[in-house]
Design an enzyme around this catalytic site. Structure first.
Site, PDB file in Angstrom:
ATOM      1  CG  HIS A 121      -5.700  68.619 -94.127  1.00 35.57           C
ATOM      2  ND1 HIS A 121      -5.315  68.084 -95.721  1.00 35.57           N
ATOM      3  CD2 HIS A 121      -5.177  67.581 -93.499  1.00 35.57           C
ATOM      4  CE1 HIS A 121      -5.070  67.075 -95.932  1.00 35.57           C
ATOM      5  NE2 HIS A 121      -4.615  66.641 -94.268  1.00 35.57           N
ATOM      6  CG  ASP A 212     -11.900  69.668 -94.871  1.00 40.20           C
ATOM      7  OD1 ASP A 212     -12.200  68.050 -94.710  1.00 40.20           O
ATOM      8  OD2 ASP A 212     -10.093  69.302 -95.338  1.00 40.20           O
ATOM      9  CD  GLN A 215      -9.604  65.349 -88.291  1.00 43.80           C
ATOM     10  OE1 GLN A 215      -9.752  64.381 -86.881  1.00 43.80           O
ATOM     11  NE2 GLN A 215      -8.519  64.997 -88.994  1.00 43.80           N
ATOM     12  CE  LYS A 238      -8.334  61.887 -91.972  1.00 50.35           C
ATOM     13  NZ  LYS A 238      -7.046  62.230 -91.681  1.00 50.35           N
ATOM     14  CB  CYS A 380      -1.581  67.890 -94.257  1.00 53.22           C
ATOM     15  SG  CYS A 380      -1.123  66.750 -94.319  1.00 53.22           S
TER      16      CYS A 380
HETATM   17  N1  PMP Z   1      -9.185  67.472 -94.371  1.00 51.79           N
HETATM   18  C1  PMP Z   1      -8.844  67.303 -93.222  1.00 51.79           C
HETATM   19  C2  PMP Z   1      -8.963  68.494 -92.098  1.00 51.79           C
HETATM   20  C3  PMP Z   1      -7.901  66.405 -92.979  1.00 51.79           C
HETATM   21  O1  PMP Z   1      -7.738  65.752 -91.245  1.00 51.79           O
HETATM   22  C4  PMP Z   1      -7.758  65.308 -93.524  1.00 51.79           C
HETATM   23  C5  PMP Z   1      -7.007  64.143 -93.393  1.00 51.79           C
HETATM   24  N2  PMP Z   1      -5.879  64.606 -92.730  1.00 51.79           N
HETATM   25  C6  PMP Z   1      -8.069  65.639 -94.912  1.00 51.79           C
HETATM   26  C7  PMP Z   1      -8.778  66.030 -95.369  1.00 51.79           C
HETATM   27  C8  PMP Z   1      -7.307  65.059 -96.505  1.00 51.79           C
HETATM   28  O2  PMP Z   1      -9.086  63.680 -95.839  1.00 51.79           O
HETATM   29  P1  PMP Z   1      -7.675  62.745 -96.443  1.00 51.79           P
HETATM   30  O3  PMP Z   1      -6.596  62.028 -96.915  1.00 51.79           O
HETATM   31  O4  PMP Z   1      -9.267  61.172 -96.730  1.00 51.79           O
HETATM   32  O5  PMP Z   1      -8.492  62.995 -98.297  1.00 51.79           O
END
Ligand code: PMP
Length: 571
Positions: A121, A212, A215, A238, A380
């Site tokens: 991401h 990270d 998910q 999430k 993203c």
């Molecule tokens: N890492 C991953 C794998 C994500 O899916 C996301 C959110 N789509 C993020 C980071 C960022 O999360 P946040 O916008 O809640 O900070």
């Protein structure tokens, strides 16, 4: 099966909605909503500042959530958890601090290379890219030592089908690797990466492993000590919790070494104008009043996950297997990363017919009209899409509150959408004169030969408008493929759009990867090309679309995207 749905008030309020976008954010169970309401109505006081009874009670509840989160992810102690406003902030905080450690030649930073997976991401790419740029610039200005190597970000990619060969990841880690930043679960592919093996390899080379986990946490059990990573981050929203709260976990060594990211109240031990001292971790990372109500709501979400863990996993597995089975029967669907055996209930797919892509965006419009919420695009993860040579995918992400009938309706509507687009594309590919009435009626063909705008006044209902916009796309003065280049690209649209002003003819040409957007462009360009430069500057194109009855069928993001095109037409 446990009826999770009844615990989520969203579905009572939107019984018709089929929500297949839990990877973007999950819905919230009643217990989370109640915890936030209770915090706001009953236990409202600031934390850590005052010792009166109410403040002390709230501080205790707030700190208890830290302990419960530490238990959820098997962190050694609650001190290993710091609060942030989301995974993004936690990754930025860690990357900023590690940059400082690199500059200070701290022993935790060894090497010159940061490895990220291509599928990360953007939140797990950009902080590292920034770190590298910042440190290289500082070093360039401050050191004459030519033996110091530049930092760099290197990537490891999956194959063209989105499958990782993990030996490629292990082999990429060398003594020059300072850290590897990797998702526990890819938000674009759904695969669960073998973090334990990756961090073991990283540690053999004195590199750090930053994970990270955004998910992962709503779907699988996480034990950060077994994974052996140095840091792990996540976002409450999430995980059935509220937005605006996230966390970072770090080992004692890492958190002890990292400097604060922001400074201010709450995080200090002593302040004077001659010298100030900060608290130890986790508080040194938590300047200012935190999102107290959010953390308390997150606490209820953690309890929800703990209580229902097994049922969540069983339900998601059943739903996901059913989804895959249904999708396997649609010949136009190709699922990415299908060889990955360890996956969460998320599937990214591309749609093709006779080797030509079907626009995901146009499929999305069809699904959206049937109240099916899911995401198309790059998720993203633009570098992954560039690597796979795709302009995006259609992503279905399930949670335990989904049902078999959600999947049935999704599959039926997806089949309809595909069929519809195949017919439309076929009609496009043959000359209008020879279109036979079975494919597209005579009336439709005539209508595109008439000025486009005239067709809209009499139309009622989304389906008719949708169809007419699609038909209009055939009249777009198209920008040729070799001119679909950066300088004509319009930033900020939902799909790739290019607009070119041709000065000889004082007119515009354009192209978009979505047929609906091509239709909308055709309608706008028909008007723009009929006006003089001065008239265009004064003309209200947005109002024009409203008068044609089109605007209220467009989502806000599409209106925003079109406003960028309109700005170019009026310039
Ligand atoms: N890492 C991953 C794998 C994500 O899916 C996301 C959110 N789509 C993020 C980071 C960022 O999360 P946040 O916008 O809640 O900070």
């Amino acid at each position: 099966m446990h009826d999770f749905r009844q615990e989520f008030p969203f579905f009572n309020n939107h019984p018709e909605c089929i929500y297949l976008d839990s990877a973007a954010t999950t819905h919230k169970p009643q217990c989370v909503i109640d915890a936030i309401t209770h915090a706001q109505e009953i236990s409202n006081a600031n934390v850590h500042r005052s010792s009166y009874h109410l403040a002390a009670t709230v501080t205790e509840q707030y700190e208890l959530v830290r302990t419960r989160l530490a238990q959820l992810i098997h962190a050694p102690a609650s001190q290993n958890i710091f609060w942030t406003k989301g995974a993004t902030e936690a990754l930025n905080l860690i990357a900023y601090g590690l940059g400082e450690l690199c500059l200070a030649q701290h022993p935790l930073w060894q090497g010159n290379e940061i490895i990220v997976l291509t599928s990360e991401h953007h939140a797990n790419i950009l902080p590292w890219q920034q770190l590298v740029q910042r440190i290289n610039q500082i070093r360039l200005k401050t050191t004459q030592d030519k033996s110091i190597k530049k930092l760099r970000v290197t990537t490891v990619s999956p194959d063209m089908q989105g499958n990782y060969q993990y030996d490629d990841v292990y082999d990429a880690i060398t003594d020059d690797t300072a850290l590897i930043a990797v998702a526990h679960v890819s938000n674009a592919l759904g695969c669960i990466h073998p973090i334990d093996l990756i961090s073991r390899k990283a540690h053999q080379h004195k590199a750090l492993c930053i994970v990270d986990g955004t998910q992962a946490l709503a779907h699988i059990s996480v034990d950060v000590q077994t994974l052996g990573c140095d840091a792990y981050v996540g976002s409450s929203h999430k995980m059935f919790g509220p937005t605006g709260v996230g966390f970072g976990y770090g080992t004692y060594e890492l958190l002890n070494a990292l400097p604060p990211y922001q400074v201010g109240g709450e995080m200090i031990e002593y302040v004077s104008f001659s010298a100030s001292r900060f608290q130890s971790f986790p508080y040194k990372f938590e300047a200012g009043t935190p999102n107290i109500h959010g953390v308390l709501g997150f606490g209820a979400a953690i309890d929800f996950i703990e209580t229902h863990r097994d049922e969540i996993q069983t339900t998601e597995n059943q739903l996901f297997n059913y989804l895959l089975m249904q999708l396997s029967q649609i010949t136009q669907v190709r699922i990415l990363g299908q060889d990955n055996t360890h996956k969460i209930s998320l599937c990214s797919m591309v749609l093709t017919h006779q080797h030509k892509p079907l626009s995901h965006y146009d499929v999305l419009r069809w699904l959206d009209n049937a109240n099916i919420a899911l995401r198309v695009g790059h998720h993203c993860a633009m570098p992954l899409m560039q690597h796979l040579q795709l302009d995006g995918t259609l992503r279905v992400s399930l949670s335990a509150y989904n049902t078999m009938s959600d999947i049935d309706r999704f599959i039926a509507t997806l089949k309809d959408a595909i069929q519809h687009l195949i017919v439309e594309n076929h009609a496009d590919s043959i000359h209008a004169d020879s279109i036979d009435g079975v494919i597209v009626s005579e009336h439709d063909v005539k209508s595109v030969l008439l000025p486009l705008a005239r067709q809209f006044g009499v139309l009622q209902g989304y389906e008719n408008i949708f169809r007419q916009i699609m038909l209009s796309s055939k009249a777009l003065p198209q920008l040729s493929a070799d001119e679909q280049i950066e300088s004509y690209h319009v930033a900020g649209c939902e799909v790739d759009v290019w607009v070119k002003y041709v000065s000889q003819s004082d007119s515009f040409e354009a192209f978009a990867n979505s047929k609906i957007i091509r239709g909308l462009l055709a309608i706008l360009l028909e008007k723009a090309n009929a006006l003089s430069h001065q008239q265009r500057a004064q003309f209200d194109f947005a109002q024009y679309l409203t008068e044609l009855g089109i605007t209220h069928h467009l989502s806000q993001s599409r209106v925003n995207g079109l406003s960028r095109v309109i700005a170019q037409l009026s310039a």
